[in-house]
Write a protein that holds these residues in place. Structure first.
Motif, PDB file in Angstrom:
ATOM      1  N   THR A 142       6.840  11.819  73.598  1.00 55.82           N
ATOM      2  CA  THR A 142       7.249  13.079  72.977  1.00 55.82           C
ATOM      3  C   THR A 142       8.636  12.994  72.327  1.00 55.82           C
ATOM      4  O   THR A 142       9.416  12.096  72.636  1.00 55.82           O
ATOM      5  N   HIS A 143       8.909  13.902  71.421  1.00 51.82           N
ATOM      6  CA  HIS A 143      10.164  14.024  70.632  1.00 51.82           C
ATOM      7  C   HIS A 143      10.786  12.658  70.356  1.00 51.82           C
ATOM      8  O   HIS A 143      11.940  12.392  70.682  1.00 51.82           O
ATOM      9  N   ASP A 148      10.409  19.805  69.605  1.00 54.18           N
ATOM     10  CA  ASP A 148      10.785  19.903  71.013  1.00 54.18           C
ATOM     11  C   ASP A 148      11.422  21.288  71.231  1.00 54.18           C
ATOM     12  O   ASP A 148      12.441  21.411  71.898  1.00 54.18           O
TER      13      ASP A 148
HETATM   14 ZN   LIG Z   1      11.958  16.053  76.757  1.00 55.53          ZN
END
Ligand SMILES: [Zn+2]
Ligand SMILES: [Zn+2]
Length: 578
Positions: A280-281, A395
């Motif tokens: 993620t991100h 995010d």
């Molecule tokens: Zn995170």
């Protein structure tokens, strides 16, 4: 998944649906009783979509929208409400809709309304501290229209570290199955594995081989063990990973080391998911140089690897150049950040489980570092060869509020828009020197955008039979955007405004947004997973013992989320074969 009864036909729009490989065909979408169907009767309500684009409802794979750290952010930043802008239109007031407040950390009401206005139907809360799951579910329940789920965090959990230290995958899996049921959670989130546990003693783990104090386990062993436990359980979603060493120059090496842990591992599940790590991100993990002075992009190195490695998916975490609020279960990172910017800082350590921090952040376009971060996020999207494995996120609200997704889509679709933003930078030449963005000519298509915001994230979550597409049988989440597929506007601002305010959004078979105005509170659902597994006496005893011995300050019977806190369930059963 049930919705409202009745028939709707969305007529004559340009349909863009990567889940069925449909790219701009003019077609009708028929809806009956909350589902997409082949055809409807002549009595169906008609929505004219001629000259407009029709997509499935958006699916957000990663957003911080509910629970304790989000609410700490709301409480510690009353000034954020001043940035909200117009909070209620005249029509919303006339219709009795509730007050909306907050720019970067919107109230639950504004969260639901704003996602719906952008044509989003499903949002994943990205980090739920297990003991605080009741708080997360209360906020989810109060968020209108959108369906939601939540990922409990496991990467610094004491049970997990104890079992994995001894290599006990089956016991880890049995504990995870229990905790997902107890919290009404969706899957396995991992944030700074080991590092947040070390933070309870004021320490951190910045590399994959750093030892967690007392537990004597490394991030490498935690990630590998959780991937194995996830595939043992056959959960709909994969391990959802926020790597160690977030936000530091030179961290792309740790990122690649972490992603390599997926090599040779095959996804095992009945939900159509193909990845074993969702990273993620990834913008925050693609940094080169060794200080902020020589900070530069490593987006190409990271995406070259992701492009080759088919069992990995990523989301971008694009910086939107706003004043926003950071909030993460990465406790030591937030402490590091407040040391850099000297803005107010909140921290919570959660017994046996995790921690979190909150710090405001201004991504100032006049600061070189912020602009390089902005460029890296877009480069990652433009280097992606398979848009079904790379998703639009910010995010939220860490790199910017989710209401900027339409702006990111504009930047990804238009070089002209990217150049205009580059031209506005005080240190334009230095930003061009440290990044690749200026030399990238690629402009993503509507089809690629639909893959990155709908079909891809739904598949990654194991939800592609319900969300992210427009095939008969799927949930009737359908967005109509005021864009002509055959003649896209030469002014990129029109792309942003079209995606910001859907011409029409049908959620579970009901028209909830028309011309960007919210018309209904809809019929939201909370989605969770029920992993059914043979009872494991050792894990049952270990859990009971730790509550009885007082390691937890609550009793075991008070720990699980009560049914009344999540009154609109959509439960996905997973039969775990031993
Ligand atoms: Zn995170
Ligand atoms: Zn996050």
């Amino acid at each position: 998944m049930s919705g409202i009864s009745g028939e709707i036909i969305i007529r004559g729009g340009f349909v863009v649906d990567p889940s069925q490989k449909i790219d701009g065909d003019v077609a009708d979408i028929a809806i009956k009783d909350g589902k997409i169907v082949d055809k409807v009767s002549s009595a169906a309500k008609v929505i004219d979509a001629k000259g407009k684009v029709v997509m499935a409802g958006g699916v957000d794979v990663h957003s911080h929208v509910a629970g304790p750290k989000v609410n700490v952010g709301r409480l510690m930043r009353p000034e954020d409400k001043l940035l909200s802008g117009v909070s209620r239109s005249a029509m919303a007031q006339a219709n009795g809709f509730r007050m909306e407040s907050g720019f970067s950390i919107p109230s639950v009401l504004k969260t639901g309304y704003d996602y719906a206005r952008m044509g989003y139907g499903f949002v994943m809360e990205a980090a739920m501290p297990p003991i605080h799951a009741p708080h997360v579910h209360e906020e989810i329940h109060d968020t209108p229209i959108i369906d939601e789920a939540a990922l409990p965090v496991f990467g610094n959990n004491w049970f997990v570290m104890e079992y994995l230290k001894k290599g006990e995958i089956e016991n880890t899996a049995a504990y995870i199955a229990w905790l997902i049921r107890a919290t009404k959670g969706f899957g396995i989130k991992v944030v700074n594995p080991g590092g947040t546990a070390a933070w309870a003693w004021g320490l951190n783990c910045l590399s994959l081989s750093d030892n967690v104090p007392y537990f004597d386990i490394t991030p490498h062993e935690i990630i590998t063990g959780l991937i194995q436990a996830n595939e043992y359980l056959g959960l709909p979603h994969s391990v959802h990973l926020h790597q160690n060493d977030l936000g530091n120059p030179g961290n792309y090496k740790v990122t690649l080391d972490s992603l390599r842990l997926a090599e040779g591992v095959k996804a095992k599940n009945k939900f159509g998911r193909e990845q074993v790590i969702h990273s993620t991100h990834i913008q925050f993990h693609s940094y080169g140089g060794d200080s902020w002075a020589n900070f530069e992009t490593r987006a190409k190195d990271v995406m070259d690897y992701v492009n080759r490695q088919k069992n990995i998916t990523v989301d971008l975490g694009c910086v939107t150049l706003d004043e926003t609020t950071t909030m993460t279960a990465d406790g030591p990172f937030e402490h590091h950040l407040t040391g850099l910017n000297h803005l107010k800082w909140a921290n919570t350590d959660v017994e046996m489980e995790t921690a979190a921090g909150v710090v405001p952040y201004v991504y100032d376009p006049n600061i070189k570092v912020c602009d390089i971060q902005w460029a890296i996020g877009l480069e990652l999207g433009l280097y992606a060869k398979d848009p079904m494995r790379c998703f639009v996120t910010t995010d939220h609200p860490n790199a910017g509020p989710f209401t900027r997704y339409p702006r990111i889509i504009k930047w990804l679709m238009s070089k002209k828009a990217r150049e205009a933003t580059l031209d506005s930078f005080k240190h334009k030449d230095k930003v061009i020197e440290a990044t690749d963005l200026h030399s990238l000519d690629r402009e993503l298509t509507l089809y690629e955008i639909a893959a990155m915001t709908r079909a891809g994230p739904a598949k990654c979550l194991g939800l592609s039979s319900i969300y992210g597409g427009l095939a008969p049988g799927m949930n009737a989440d359908v967005a109509v955007f005021d864009l002509n597929y055959k003649s896209m506007p030469s002014d990129p601002e029109k792309i942003e405004s079209a995606f910001l305010r859907a011409a029409c959004f049908v959620k579970s078979g009901e028209i909830v947004v028309k011309d960007g105005e919210v018309l209904s509170h809809g019929h939201k659902k909370t989605v969770w997973v029920n992993p059914k597994m043979k009872e494991n006496p050792q894990v049952k005893r270990d859990i009971a013992e730790s509550f009885n011995k007082g390691y937890y300050t609550v009793g075991l019977t008070n720990y699980p989320v009560r049914e009344y806190l999540a009154p609109h369930p959509f439960v996905i059963d997973v039969d775990v074969e031993a």
